[in-house]
Design a protein around this motif. Structure first.
Motif, mmCIF file in Angstrom:
data_model
loop_
_atom_site.group_PDB
_atom_site.id
_atom_site.type_symbol
_atom_site.label_atom_id
_atom_site.label_comp_id
_atom_site.label_asym_id
_atom_site.label_seq_id
_atom_site.Cartn_x
_atom_site.Cartn_y
_atom_site.Cartn_z
ATOM 1 N N ARG A 83 -6.435 -3.377 3.949
ATOM 2 C CA ARG A 83 -7.764 -2.776 3.764
ATOM 3 C C ARG A 83 -8.292 -2.235 5.097
ATOM 4 N NH1 ARG A 83 -8.472 -7.531 0.295
ATOM 5 N NH2 ARG A 83 -8.412 -6.850 -1.888
ATOM 6 N N ILE B 186 -6.565 1.036 5.621
ATOM 7 C CA ILE B 186 -7.151 2.068 4.760
ATOM 8 C C ILE B 186 -8.432 2.614 5.387
ATOM 9 C CG2 ILE B 186 -8.318 2.464 2.554
ATOM 10 C CD1 ILE B 186 -6.322 0.528 1.283
ATOM 11 N N CYS C 243 -7.367 10.860 0.535
ATOM 12 C CA CYS C 243 -6.115 10.185 0.180
ATOM 13 C C CYS C 243 -6.333 9.255 -1.020
ATOM 14 C CB CYS C 243 -5.605 9.352 1.352
ATOM 15 S SG CYS C 243 -4.576 10.237 2.523
ATOM 16 N N ASP C 244 -5.333 9.203 -1.882
ATOM 17 C CA ASP C 244 -5.349 8.254 -3.001
ATOM 18 C C ASP C 244 -4.580 7.017 -2.562
ATOM 19 O OD1 ASP C 244 -5.412 6.950 -5.413
ATOM 20 O OD2 ASP C 244 -3.870 8.195 -6.352
ATOM 21 N N PHE C 245 -5.295 5.999 -2.097
ATOM 22 C CA PHE C 245 -4.663 4.777 -1.611
ATOM 23 C C PHE C 245 -4.344 3.860 -2.790
ATOM 24 C CE2 PHE C 245 -7.369 6.236 1.905
ATOM 25 C CZ PHE C 245 -6.431 6.309 2.922
ATOM 26 N N LYS C 246 -3.066 3.589 -3.005
ATOM 27 C CA LYS C 246 -2.632 2.726 -4.101
ATOM 28 C C LYS C 246 -2.313 1.353 -3.519
ATOM 29 C CE LYS C 246 -0.521 6.844 -6.066
ATOM 30 N NZ LYS C 246 -0.582 7.632 -4.794
ATOM 31 N N LEU C 247 -3.235 0.429 -3.685
ATOM 32 C CA LEU C 247 -3.117 -0.913 -3.120
ATOM 33 C C LEU C 247 -2.902 -1.919 -4.239
ATOM 34 C CD1 LEU C 247 -3.334 -2.852 -0.686
ATOM 35 C CD2 LEU C 247 -5.823 -2.864 -1.051
ATOM 36 N N LYS D 277 -0.204 12.293 1.892
ATOM 37 C CA LYS D 277 -1.167 13.369 2.073
ATOM 38 C C LYS D 277 -0.440 14.599 2.608
ATOM 39 C CE LYS D 277 -5.406 15.119 2.532
ATOM 40 N NZ LYS D 277 -6.342 15.322 1.399
ATOM 41 N N LEU E 270 0.840 -1.191 0.000
ATOM 42 C CA LEU E 270 0.000 0.000 0.000
ATOM 43 C C LEU E 270 0.878 1.244 0.000
ATOM 44 C CD1 LEU E 270 -2.753 1.482 0.389
ATOM 45 C CD2 LEU E 270 -2.418 1.182 2.854
ATOM 46 N N TYR F 52 0.560 5.583 -0.168
ATOM 47 C CA TYR F 52 -0.251 6.802 -0.199
ATOM 48 C C TYR F 52 0.503 7.931 0.492
ATOM 49 C CZ TYR F 52 -1.642 5.713 4.668
ATOM 50 O OH TYR F 52 -1.646 5.434 6.009
ATOM 51 N N ALA G 280 -8.818 6.475 6.360
ATOM 52 C CA ALA G 280 -9.846 7.224 5.634
ATOM 53 C C ALA G 280 -10.925 7.755 6.573
ATOM 54 C CB ALA G 280 -10.481 6.343 4.556
#
Length: 561
Positions: free
Chosen positions: A59, A62, A74-78, A13, A9, A11, A66
């Motif tokens: 998850r 996240i 946030c753009d969570f890149k998983l 911010k 993961l 991300y 969130a």
């Protein structure tokens, strides 16, 4: 039973954190309880996270992040992935443990003051970015340029290859903080251009695009650069265009995966020595001069020492860096970590400082001799589970004689919260630490100086008093967020220490929640005014590396070179 699916993961911010220390503690508790490994950097201006673990735990993390107002959006890149196949490679990426640290900036561009993020480039979705390349390519001649904001070793295994008529700019930088200088020197190539910028996940483009757009009123009014950036970086682009699109090769990543290919899986890189196709950084070979990653195939990696293309271009000597005093006469500095820390913790904390002073000093890190029990704090309802992360040993130079003792390397629950005055009770263990340090000096010395952080600074101050007595041979000490230990009070007996000293600590009350600035001031007062240098900063329990602070550190070290 099948093992749980694993993932990584990413991300970040940019957000003003009202209490970075509390944020750090929350992330450490949350990720430890979920057995997540990786790197988390907390700064007053935001967070930057790269962690791995089971997809279920990621998850859950996240959802927890969130759910906090500060981190909404946030753009969570998983991404799912296999377990680390090469443990050494995972360790070199910091993916064999969890590291949560306070830093000055979540990404260091190396300019002061930092550019305003309000002036950052416009975000383009992967589809918009791809469409702009399509459109510009159809014109054959365009004012668009593609700028890669990554380091040279990243670009060597994968990059965007725009259509004819669009210039591709590769700054060929060793580290991100070199990028502003390249932008300054190549401003003509960016003048009146639509700059399409990209990096791995987007965070580096935020700062770099803001720097381009804030070159000053004259630059902005005359040249009017229009910088845009690929939102989500290469990772999001490859998710949208799994066949690769305009990106050829592999996306270099800073975790145990090492790199991520597109479905095309085209080899772009080549061995630096024989030039045969090659793009595997798993062996983690590094330049013997600057320590940057070097791409060498199986046949060529036997030829040592290794030299990167930048050092070779600058005609550096091909002799490897050895421990001890080298031909550059760099200062050798023994580094002492804080209470309940270890050598690895301090090495990570000083990574930015070590990198920026690499031509001046060699830092040597050691663990303290007193092993401490592994503690975790219970919640008020006492329902918190024991952390599942692999425990890492913690050490101290001085201990509380009435505190808990180390037994086995298992987690022990405690109900007390952190006591900011605990250092006043750490009065035991000096004789063992002094005997241990004498052996370190004999086996790994000589050392020009000693750097201590927190409790390590208190111990470095004790060593400086022993220099006065002729019991130890050092030229200086560097005391970061230090305090006066009761052991030191007994050593100096009211006198002043006549050892050159550099004191680095927060100059604002309440900013350092571990050691008050009053205590660090009191420690500085134990040294003769003519031999001490004091640097008061505006951060917390850290060693800042802003250019204005670095200049002061360098001035101090120059007198000993």
């Amino acid at each position: 039973m099948a093992l749980p699916e694993q993932g990584v993961l990413l991300y970040y911010k940019f957000v003003t954190l009202p209490d970075p220390e509390a944020t750090r503690n929350w992330f450490e508790r949350s990720c430890s309880s979920l057995a997540l490994l990786g790197r988390i950097r907390i700064a007053p201006g935001g967070v930057n996270v790269t962690v791995g673990g089971s997809m279920e735990s990621l998850r859950e993390h996240i959802d927890a992040v969130a759910g906090q107002e500060l981190f909404q959006g946030c753009d969570f890149k998983l991404a799912a992935c296999s377990r680390p196949m090469d443990r050494d490679a995972a360790a070199s990426c910091g993916f064999d443990s969890l590291s949560v640290r306070l830093v000055e900036e979540i990404v260091t561009l190396g300019v002061f003051p930092s550019p305003s993020l309000a002036n950052a480039g416009k975000h383009l979705s992967p589809e918009q970015f791809h469409g702009m390349l399509d459109q510009a390519g159809s014109l054959k001649q365009s004012n668009a340029v593609v700028l890669d904001a990554r380091n040279i070793y990243e670009t060597r295994i994968g990059k965007f290859c725009p259509p004819p008529g669009i210039a591709f700019l590769d700054p060929k930088i060793r580290q991100y903080s070199d990028l502003p200088a390249w932008i300054d020197e190549h401003a003509e190539q960016l003048r009146n251009k639509s700059v399409l910028m990209y990096c791995t996940g987007g965070v580096r483009c935020e700062m770099a695009s803001a720097y381009i757009r804030s070159k000053g009123e004259e630059f902005e009014n005359v040249y009017q650069p229009r910088a845009t950036q690929l939102s989500g970086g290469i990772q999001r682009y490859l998710e949208a265009f799994p066949e690769g699109g305009y990106f050829h090769g592999k996306n270099f990543v800073f975790d145990h995966r090492i790199s991520v290919p597109s479905l095309q899986d085209k080899t772009v890189g080549c061995c630096y020595s024989c030039k045969s196709p090659y793009d595997d950084y798993t062996p983690r070979l590094r330049c013997s001069m600057c320590r940057m990653l070097v791409l060498l195939c199986e046949s060529c990696k036997a030829s040592v020492p290794y030299l990167c293309e930048l050092c070779a271009a600058n005609q550096h000597s091909s002799e490897p860096v050895e421990s001890g005093r080298d031909k550059c006469s760099k200062l050798r500095i023994l580094c002492l970590h804080g209470f309940r820390q270890n050598a690895s913790n301090l090495k990570g904390r000083l990574a930015s400082l070590s990198k920026k002073l690499r031509r001046t000093a060699e830092f040597v890190f050691i663990d303290a001799p007193h092993e401490l029990p592994l503690l975790y704090q219970l919640l008020e309802d006492e329902t918190r589970q024991e952390p599942t992360a692999q425990p890492h040993k913690k050490f101290a130079w001085l201990t509380d004689p009435d505190g808990p003792k180390a037994s086995t390397q298992t987690w022990t629950p405690v109900q007390k919260s952190f006591d900011p005055m605990q250092y006043q009770k750490q009065t035991s263990g000096w004789s063992e630490s002094w005997e241990y340090l004498e052996q370190v000096f004999a086996d790994r010395g000589p050392f020009d100086g000693v750097l201590g952080f927190s409790q390590g600074a208190a111990v470095a101050a004790i060593l400086s008093s022993l220099k006065d007595a002729g019991l130890i041979d050092i030229k200086f000490v560097v005391l970061c967020s230090g305090f006066v230990s009761p052991v030191l009070e007994q050593q100096v007996l009211g006198g002043l220490i006549d050892c050159p000293s550099l004191h680095i600590f927060s100059g604002k009350t309440g900013y350092d929640r571990q050691i008050s600035c009053t205590e660090s001031e009191r420690l500085a007062g134990k040294f003769r005014p003519g031999s001490r240098t004091v640097v008061r900063h505006d951060s917390g329990h850290i060693v800042p590396t802003r250019p204005d602070y670095l200049e002061k550190y360098s001035e101090f070290f120059k007198q000993f070179l």
